[in-house]
Design an enzyme around this catalytic site. Sequence first.
Site, PDB file in Angstrom:
ATOM      1  N   ASP A 463       0.832  -1.211   0.000  1.00  0.00           N
ATOM      2  CA  ASP A 463       0.000   0.000   0.000  1.00  0.00           C
ATOM      3  C   ASP A 463       0.864   1.258   0.000  1.00  0.00           C
ATOM      4  O   ASP A 463       2.071   1.219   0.294  1.00  0.00           O
ATOM      5  CB  ASP A 463      -0.897  -0.022   1.249  1.00  0.00           C
ATOM      6  CG  ASP A 463      -2.227   0.675   1.013  1.00  0.00           C
ATOM      7  OD1 ASP A 463      -2.303   1.526   0.115  1.00  0.00           O
ATOM      8  OD2 ASP A 463      -3.186   0.363   1.757  1.00  0.00           O
ATOM      9  N   ASP A 532     -11.104   1.791  -2.739  1.00  0.00           N
ATOM     10  CA  ASP A 532     -11.674   1.414  -1.446  1.00  0.00           C
ATOM     11  C   ASP A 532     -13.201   1.435  -1.510  1.00  0.00           C
ATOM     12  O   ASP A 532     -13.869   0.893  -0.637  1.00  0.00           O
ATOM     13  CB  ASP A 532     -11.203   2.384  -0.349  1.00  0.00           C
ATOM     14  CG  ASP A 532      -9.787   2.057   0.110  1.00  0.00           C
ATOM     15  OD1 ASP A 532      -9.271   0.983  -0.268  1.00  0.00           O
ATOM     16  OD2 ASP A 532      -9.195   2.873   0.835  1.00  0.00           O
TER      17      ASP A 532
HETATM   18  C1  GLA Z   1      -5.831   1.710   2.247  1.00  0.00           C
HETATM   19  C2  GLA Z   1      -6.265   0.550   1.361  1.00  0.00           C
HETATM   20  C3  GLA Z   1      -7.294  -0.281   2.074  1.00  0.00           C
HETATM   21  C4  GLA Z   1      -6.740  -0.771   3.388  1.00  0.00           C
HETATM   22  C5  GLA Z   1      -6.283   0.394   4.222  1.00  0.00           C
HETATM   23  C6  GLA Z   1      -5.574  -0.071   5.473  1.00  0.00           C
HETATM   24  O1  GLA Z   1      -6.850   2.627   2.400  1.00  0.00           O
HETATM   25  O2  GLA Z   1      -6.765   1.007   0.148  1.00  0.00           O
HETATM   26  O3  GLA Z   1      -7.689  -1.361   1.273  1.00  0.00           O
HETATM   27  O4  GLA Z   1      -5.673  -1.657   3.146  1.00  0.00           O
HETATM   28  O5  GLA Z   1      -5.386   1.233   3.508  1.00  0.00           O
HETATM   29  O6  GLA Z   1      -5.176   0.966   6.257  1.00  0.00           O
END
Ligand code: GLA
Length: 720
Positions: A463, A532
């Site tokens: 990420d 997300d």
């Molecule tokens: C980001 C990702 C999510 C999740 C969060 C965790 O927003 O896109 O899918 O992994 O971080 O903090």
Amino acid sequence: MKNKMIIRAALSLTLLLTTGIMAQTKRIVLETAHTSMVLTVGSNGRLYQSYLGEKLVTADNNKLPRGKGAYVTGGMDDQLQPAIRVTHTNGNPSLELFYQDHQVKQVDANVSETVIKLKDPQYPVAVELHYQVFAAEDVIKAWTEIHNGESGEITLYDYASSMLHFEAKDYWLTQFHGDWAAEMKMQESKLTSGIKEIDSKLGTRAAMFQSPFFLLSLNKLSDENTGEVLAGSLAWTGNFRFHFELDQSNSLRVISGINPYASAYKLAAGKTFTTPAFIFTYSARGRGQASRNMHAWARLYSVMEGDKPRMILLNNWETTSFKFDEQKLVSILDDVNKIGADLFLLDDGWFGNKYPRSNDKAGLGDWQPTRSKLPNGIGFLIKQAQVKGTKFGIWMEPEMVNPKSELYEKHPDWVLRLPDRPENYQRNQMVLDLANPEVAEFVFNTMDALIGNNPGLAFVKWDCNRFMSNAWSPYLKQDQSNLYVDYVLNLYKVLDRLHKKYPHFPMMLCSGGGSRIDYHALQYFTEFWASDNTDPLERVYMQWGYSYLFPSITVASHVTSWGKQSLKFRTDVAMMGKLGYDIDVSKMTADELAFSKQAVANYKRLSSLVWFGDMYRLVSPYEENRAVLMYVNREKSKGLLFNYNLNVREHETVARVRLQGLDPKKEYKLEEINLAPGAKPVFPDNGKTFSGDFLMKVGLDICSWHLKALTSAVIEISVL
Ligand code: GLA
């Protein structure tokens, strides 16, 4: 010095003569199955783009006009935007490039690479234009290598990957913009005279607002099956810029490359700068073909193991967030088996001891399992997964740090941060200074230790949750201008080393959703997290948007509890991409569980169509209150059709949908799948057979029998 220059000029003149380029007709022809690109060396020694378009029968044609400068230099006589602008060691702000020679290397039966050498007649600065040509996929990958042969540093103010010219009546740009949870909004506009730019200055998480790809339609706005269109994409995981300039004679120049904003690049003596690649495909038969070209190319040549199967994963982010312990995770491992998935992906919140990661305020940088939550560490969880016959993956965000972390306490100088200014946080975190090789080493070692010390670990979600702001590298000190570029180059070095050490280790590319997606990064990643936002209504549009440039095998699409739609609708939407789950399986009713198990089984049976088949977009959600698309395998023996009714009204008139990509002579049986438990198929043509000819000319009524908002149907198409 003067003498040297005279000798150099004489030498280049000799070269010009010996390679015979004084004749104006020297052509360099790049050809794919359906495209020609012709470059011409002019009598003045410069290189021109004479043609780019549908394949010419005789591309090496004397009647072709000379065209426009193929890689226009700044400081000379062209007054529009240059592809390259350099200041020499002595301060001269101009560059002239003359053709030297070119070579064509046949890499294999399908791929060739043409390298054209250009050189300044007065200064030892040389530029190589590289064109890798993928014949069957109709794709060209273009990049540039800039060599500084001077005795001191030169500065690159512009250093494009590619410059292309177009001659059409009108030009239409299709771009994709967005924000967190709002990725891939498609926008189409007619270019007007002057400049239009799409760019990013965000550094990390660079594609958060604009995406590094576009479609350019010539003459009229292309549709799926008609119109001339170029689909282009920059393979760069940082600041990018596409520059479209419509000049006084209605010619369009398109310059693609790294965004030179705040990035005048200092190139040391003797060094070569290699730009990222601009990848493009031209289609004279609409954007559907352009997308299929890109998909086919990406699977074979760009995405990590793009031609290999994927695992279906169950993620815990949506259900537990940071709140979990060992026992909870072990119980989720059972859920993986309950729905028939392959892997459990443990998300954020598993690390940090002095500052445990119990929310997003602390812990980033301290990549040790939190003892209070996971007393037996990651190894124990991996073993538990193995005992239960499933696999285990884990979330990482290795380029970032929370000020509340041991890493920050130990290495405050490893963080990007302006001197004399307050720290600037997003999601309470800061970006590590990857321009610093020591920091890059730390990132590599962190990942290496994680994968190397946990032999059963099967997957990583990488990420990157913030973009750069107040960016200043303590390592680069007074001269910051290479920061944005060197950050990405060092990130690639880390990813390269990891990839060499663990060549088959699958990873998901994530950036607070889908804010970092490009074809260079995808060499190291098997899929990307698209957003997300998993509300399926939104996802129909987003996944539709991604489909223009990226194959569905890369588009991670999870069934979650976002949105109020039925589980069937949520599942059917996720199944058009790379299916996964992020839902509390333990809270499913018996019917929901039965449905999901069946859906996973269906997906496993048919996923090769979604992953490796040809995609046809049949009805766009941007044009109607529904979206219809299908996949067909190469043999045209099997297909999968998805229909999503969006905000349809009950008495709306919906036309029959003509299918595509089938064999007109073959007979196909249609079968509705993914039915709710106990439900009978209501698709009127269920179980019937039709010829491909009928399905493609007369079409199917695929909507009216379930004409309710937010309903869906999945039809399996099988040759008899
Ligand atoms: C980001 C990702 C999510 C999740 C969060 C965790 O927003 O896109 O899918 O992994 O971080 O903090």
